[in-house]
Design an enzyme around this catalytic site. Structure first.
Site, PDB file in Angstrom:
ATOM      1  N   TYR A 142       0.819  -1.208   0.000  1.00  0.00           N
ATOM      2  CA  TYR A 142       0.000   0.000   0.000  1.00  0.00           C
ATOM      3  C   TYR A 142       0.860   1.269   0.000  1.00  0.00           C
ATOM      4  O   TYR A 142       0.460   2.291  -0.530  1.00  0.00           O
ATOM      5  CB  TYR A 142      -0.897   0.036   1.244  1.00  0.00           C
ATOM      6  CG  TYR A 142      -2.237  -0.639   1.110  1.00  0.00           C
ATOM      7  CD1 TYR A 142      -2.338  -1.974   0.757  1.00  0.00           C
ATOM      8  CD2 TYR A 142      -3.410   0.064   1.362  1.00  0.00           C
ATOM      9  CE1 TYR A 142      -3.566  -2.601   0.655  1.00  0.00           C
ATOM     10  CE2 TYR A 142      -4.650  -0.550   1.263  1.00  0.00           C
ATOM     11  CZ  TYR A 142      -4.725  -1.880   0.907  1.00  0.00           C
ATOM     12  OH  TYR A 142      -5.948  -2.479   0.812  1.00  0.00           O
ATOM     13  N   LYS A 187       3.040 -15.280   2.499  1.00  0.00           N
ATOM     14  CA  LYS A 187       3.315 -16.007   1.252  1.00  0.00           C
ATOM     15  C   LYS A 187       4.830 -16.215   1.214  1.00  0.00           C
ATOM     16  O   LYS A 187       5.532 -15.757   0.300  1.00  0.00           O
ATOM     17  CB  LYS A 187       2.795 -15.164   0.067  1.00  0.00           C
ATOM     18  CG  LYS A 187       2.799 -15.872  -1.263  1.00  0.00           C
ATOM     19  CD  LYS A 187       1.707 -16.911  -1.417  1.00  0.00           C
ATOM     20  CE  LYS A 187       1.872 -17.655  -2.731  1.00  0.00           C
ATOM     21  NZ  LYS A 187       0.977 -18.819  -2.842  1.00  0.00           N
ATOM     22  N   ASP A 219      -3.014 -18.222   0.435  1.00  0.00           N
ATOM     23  CA  ASP A 219      -3.998 -18.898  -0.422  1.00  0.00           C
ATOM     24  C   ASP A 219      -4.732 -19.980   0.377  1.00  0.00           C
ATOM     25  O   ASP A 219      -5.959 -20.104   0.305  1.00  0.00           O
ATOM     26  CB  ASP A 219      -3.346 -19.462  -1.709  1.00  0.00           C
ATOM     27  CG  ASP A 219      -2.000 -20.131  -1.484  1.00  0.00           C
ATOM     28  OD1 ASP A 219      -1.517 -20.146  -0.327  1.00  0.00           O
ATOM     29  OD2 ASP A 219      -1.435 -20.655  -2.464  1.00  0.00           O
ATOM     30  N   ASP A 243      -6.441  -6.963   4.243  1.00  0.00           N
ATOM     31  CA  ASP A 243      -7.568  -6.304   3.569  1.00  0.00           C
ATOM     32  C   ASP A 243      -8.466  -7.357   2.919  1.00  0.00           C
ATOM     33  O   ASP A 243      -9.684  -7.361   3.114  1.00  0.00           O
ATOM     34  CB  ASP A 243      -7.026  -5.332   2.511  1.00  0.00           C
ATOM     35  CG  ASP A 243      -8.143  -4.636   1.758  1.00  0.00           C
ATOM     36  OD1 ASP A 243      -9.095  -4.175   2.413  1.00  0.00           O
ATOM     37  OD2 ASP A 243      -8.075  -4.579   0.521  1.00  0.00           O
ATOM     38  N   ASP A 247     -12.423  -9.067   4.237  1.00  0.00           N
ATOM     39  CA  ASP A 247     -13.665  -9.108   3.463  1.00  0.00           C
ATOM     40  C   ASP A 247     -14.169 -10.544   3.343  1.00  0.00           C
ATOM     41  O   ASP A 247     -15.374 -10.803   3.439  1.00  0.00           O
ATOM     42  CB  ASP A 247     -13.473  -8.518   2.054  1.00  0.00           C
ATOM     43  CG  ASP A 247     -13.745  -7.019   2.015  1.00  0.00           C
ATOM     44  OD1 ASP A 247     -13.455  -6.355   3.028  1.00  0.00           O
ATOM     45  OD2 ASP A 247     -14.243  -6.526   0.986  1.00  0.00           O
TER      46      ASP A 247
HETATM   47  C1  IPM Z   1     -10.431  -1.004   4.115  1.00  0.00           C
HETATM   48  C2  IPM Z   1     -10.642  -0.379   2.768  1.00  0.00           C
HETATM   49  C3  IPM Z   1      -9.452   0.506   2.428  1.00  0.00           C
HETATM   50  C4  IPM Z   1      -8.224  -0.366   2.380  1.00  0.00           C
HETATM   51  C5  IPM Z   1      -9.603   1.337   1.137  1.00  0.00           C
HETATM   52  C6  IPM Z   1     -10.858   2.181   1.158  1.00  0.00           C
HETATM   53  C7  IPM Z   1      -8.387   2.163   0.866  1.00  0.00           C
HETATM   54  O1  IPM Z   1     -10.859  -1.362   1.800  1.00  0.00           O
HETATM   55  O2  IPM Z   1     -10.320  -0.250   5.111  1.00  0.00           O
HETATM   56  O3  IPM Z   1     -10.357  -2.226   4.210  1.00  0.00           O
HETATM   57  O4  IPM Z   1      -7.949  -1.008   1.362  1.00  0.00           O
HETATM   58  O5  IPM Z   1      -7.513  -0.417   3.379  1.00  0.00           O
HETATM   59 MN    MN Z   2     -10.920  -3.378   2.565  1.00  0.00          MN
END
Ligand code: IPM
Ligand code: MN
Length: 358
Positions: A142, A187, A219, A243, A247
């Site tokens: 990042y 990884k 993975d 990240d 999700d």
């Molecule tokens: C999160 C979001 C952010 C990230 C974006 C909005 C930059 O997806 O907080 O997980 O990737 O960190």
């Molecule tokens: Mn995110």
């Protein structure tokens, strides 16, 4: 207790879910006689629209002077669909994390008994899931050097031992109070930075003999988190893997609108839902405010207001149990964002006061 809270609603559904979290914090303030002072700042696409930059200096100052930060969401499709945009809303959040040194993003994932049937995963798989992701937040791909030249584009991934050590120590301390297991996700069969993670984490693990350290490739972790989520306790990982995995983990409880997070630094912390700005829902009073309300509870824990935080968590559980929920959880509830916030704030004000913190 008196606290100055910087409030950054941001984009999309951010302002709506933030309104409800502020409502709930105000109810707690009223009931337990704490003075929470809310100061608002701009960030993201809405800040670009007003001032041309995603993170105005005043917002940084506001956050630096605050005791804590409550954040909504960031992002707008008009930038997502334009790969040539030089200024992007997300830069505001990334710059804020970096400027404030918010190096550890803590994302707890638990299942709610009343929602267990709603998860797209089988009940017997998700039951007993109680994990927390420690995602490194200010390093890695990042924040490495980025660029474009005649050969293509690049994003460098860099980690220093110090960046790894500070979040690793935090994760081990958390594991010591939980199920005493850490899974380092990396990884290391491919990436040099992952090999440094393994080296540092194994070195630090030697000081925590009571904690079991498991090493897992990302993975495989993506599969295990869906197939066997209850086998995890603390997941420790670098920025981008965290990240993505968070999700993936958000599928477990059945709605992304339920997951809070804390981004912790040396001097200050920021609390935000893990969901994004969900622009399709903006302004419609349909977004689920629970993740932001639970983020506010995490903020209260950081103030060591444990009873108050617990009360919010209980009222969120109650709202799920009685069906006082938005349409993502029950399409027939007929309730909006503000109804759910009102229900929780009113329930707090009406219930008897918990034993005051010593
Ligand atoms: C999160 C979001 C952010 C990230 C974006 C909005 C930059 O997806 O907080 O997980 O990737 O960190
Ligand atoms: Mn995110």
């Amino acid at each position: 207790m008196k606290k100055n809270i910087a409030v950054l609603p941001g984009d999309g559904i951010g302002p709506e879910v933030i309104t409800e979290a502020v409502k709930v914090l105000s109810a707690i303030g009223e009931k337990y006689q704490h003075e929470f002072i809310f100061n608002y700042g701009d960030i993201g696409a809405s800040a670009i629209d007003k001032s041309g930059v995603p993170l105005p200096d005043e917002t940084i100052k506001l956050c630096q002077q605050a005791d804590s930060i409550l954040f909504g969401a960031i992002g707008d499709p008009k930038y997502d669909n334009n790969p040539n945009a030089n200024i992007r809303p997300e830069q505001g959040l990334l710059a804020l994390r970096k400027t404030l040194g918010l190096f550890a993003n803590i994302r707890p994932v638990a299942v709610y008994e009343s929602l267990i049937h709603r998860s797209p995963l089988k009940e017997e798989i998700i039951r007993n899931t109680d994990l927390v992701i420690f995602r490194e937040l200010t390093g890695g791909i990042y924040f490495g050097k980025k660029g474009k030249d005649e050969n293509g584009s690049y994003d460098h991934c860099v980690y220093t031992a110090e960046e790894i050590d500070r979040i690793t120590i935090m994760a081990f301390k958390a594991a010591a109070t939980r199920k005493k297991k850490i899974t380092l996700v990396d990884k290391a069969n491919v990436l040099e930075t992952s090999r440094l993670w393994r080296e540092r984490v194994q070195t630090i693990a030697a000081s925590y003999p009571e904690i079991t350290l498991e090493l897992m490739f990302v993975d495989n972790a993506a599969m295990q988190i869906i197939q066997n989520p209850s086998s995890f306790d603390v997941i420790l990982t670098e920025n981008m893997f965290g990240d993505i995995l968070s999700d993936a983990a958000s599928v477990i409880p059945g709605s992304m609108g339920l997951l809070p997070s804390a981004s912790v630094g040396k001097d200050t912390s920021l609390f935000e839902p893990i969901h994004g700005s969900y622009p399709q829902a903006a302004g419609k009073n349909i977004a689920n405010p629970l993740a932001t309300i639970l983020s506010a509870a995490m903020m209260l824990e950081s103030f060591e207001l444990f009873n108050e935080a617990q009360e919010i968590v209980e009222m969120v559980n109650q709202s799920l149990k009685v069906g006082s929920v938005t349409s993502d959880i029950n399409s027939e509830s007929g309730l909006g964002t503000s109804d759910v916030g009102n229900y929780i704030a009113e329930s707090i004000l009406q219930s008897s006061q918990k034993e005051v913190n010593a």
